[in-house]
Design an enzyme around this catalytic site. Sequence first.
Site: not given
Length: 457
Positions: A280-281
């Site tokens: 997740f970014e």
Amino acid sequence: MPPPPGKYVRYLIIAAVATTLFLLSRSSLPLPTTTPVSPSNEHSAGSSGQSEKKQSSSEVMRFAATHHGSRANATFVTLARNTDVWEIAQAIRQVEDRFNGNFHYDWVFLNDKPFDDNFKRITGSLVSGTARYGEIPPEHWSYPDWIDQDRARKVREEMKEQKIIYGHSESYRHMCRYESGFFFRHPLLQDYEYYWRVEPGVELFCDITYDPFVFMKENDKKYSFVISMYEYERTIPTLWDGVKQFMNDHPEHIVEGNSMRFLSDDKGKTYNNCHFWSNFEIGSLDWLRSKAYMDYFEALDRRGGFYYERWGDAPVHSIAAGLLLKKEQLHFWDEIAYYHTPFTHCPPDEQLRKDLRCSCDPSGNFDWNSHSCLSRYFKTNEVPLPPGVEEYSWLAIFGFVILFANIACIFAVAINSRARAEVLITVRHLYLQSQTFWERYQEEKREWERERLRMTR
Ligand SMILES: Nc1nc2c(ncn2[C@@H]2O[C@H](COP(=O)(O)OP(=O)(O)OP(=O)(O)O)[C@@H](O)[C@H]2O)c(=O)[nH]1
Ligand SMILES: [Mg+2]
């Protein structure tokens, strides 16, 4: 007649109990019931812990209330194989239902092979913005000419024997290198300013009623995360050497007020392995395309650690975010409830979970697990930890004290020949007694069997 259990044996038993208490207390830290403070809001918060928490719990929500209608130049980005189609379909559906169905951002899919029609049809029907499909140029997904491929193969074989996760895999290494240094340079991403990385199979448990891209832009954030943890040391034994060399060669890229404290416990001598989990970014593509980041990536890439070790894109991105950005340019999303095997972030604040219609179980929240680096992130940003979360709980301190007292006693026993003899006799006595119990139990069991057979005849 052997003596009763002596005082020395008691010390040993207490030491074992204390150790168990200590380990238990470290593995299950108490669950905080309030939403933690977001570092960016810390300085505007009051001095009492409680008022800070109240303010922070609504930082993103207050932003949401005042920012209707503005949009960012942003896209989702997913690296996937054709075989990932159903897992990515599940992830897209969740992102669309929880957020993008109301915002219609585009989605860029990247693959080292051409996407097939099946993949495009299924994913294309789920994305509410424009779906774009790109092939990765072979030179971005292959060995650079300075890599000795024989040496790389030997490393893979060794890591396979050592059972290091993905240590045997060549494609995993190309993937990590690609995510570290190339995806943001793909022509399909050139015109976007922000990205949100989504992996196949991930889940979202709360509504996202605000626009995280706009939040990033308005607050000058460049990199954000949900889960942080320690990297497996054997995959990155020389990564920090490379980082130190880079810091030496390019002091101009290391910013004042960075997050070195998150990455190192000794002011940069060694890496503590903390990283943001990069599956997740939400981040700035312009930052990744900047000279600072490109110099950093190239310096690391030249050392060959993506292939001679198994450097992951998570520590590579995280170290860059920690050193090339001011700490205020990083952001932790408490409001985004997220799952990627095997960890979950679930907001502890019940009111927030109600407001955002969350479906996650807060007892599964990873934030304050001993493998999480979130408390280090909070300390780096001088944000108080939520109540109930301390490095060492009272139980652990109690365990420590007893443990040390007992180590001293064990030492005393070890150097005293009479005490040693007493311990040996008592241990032997306990052993003989347990044997007698076992024999008696076996005899009872046989008797019970015989009785049962008699009854059934
Ligand atoms: N096109 C392509 N994508 C890949 C390849 N290997 C991995 N990926 C993608 O790269 C991302 C990371 O790979 P994962 O296998 O999820 O790696 P990980 O998250 O470290 O490990 P898991 O715990 O197994 O999820 C995912 O989006 C994958 O779909 C590959 O060989 N080709
Ligand atoms: Mg993954």
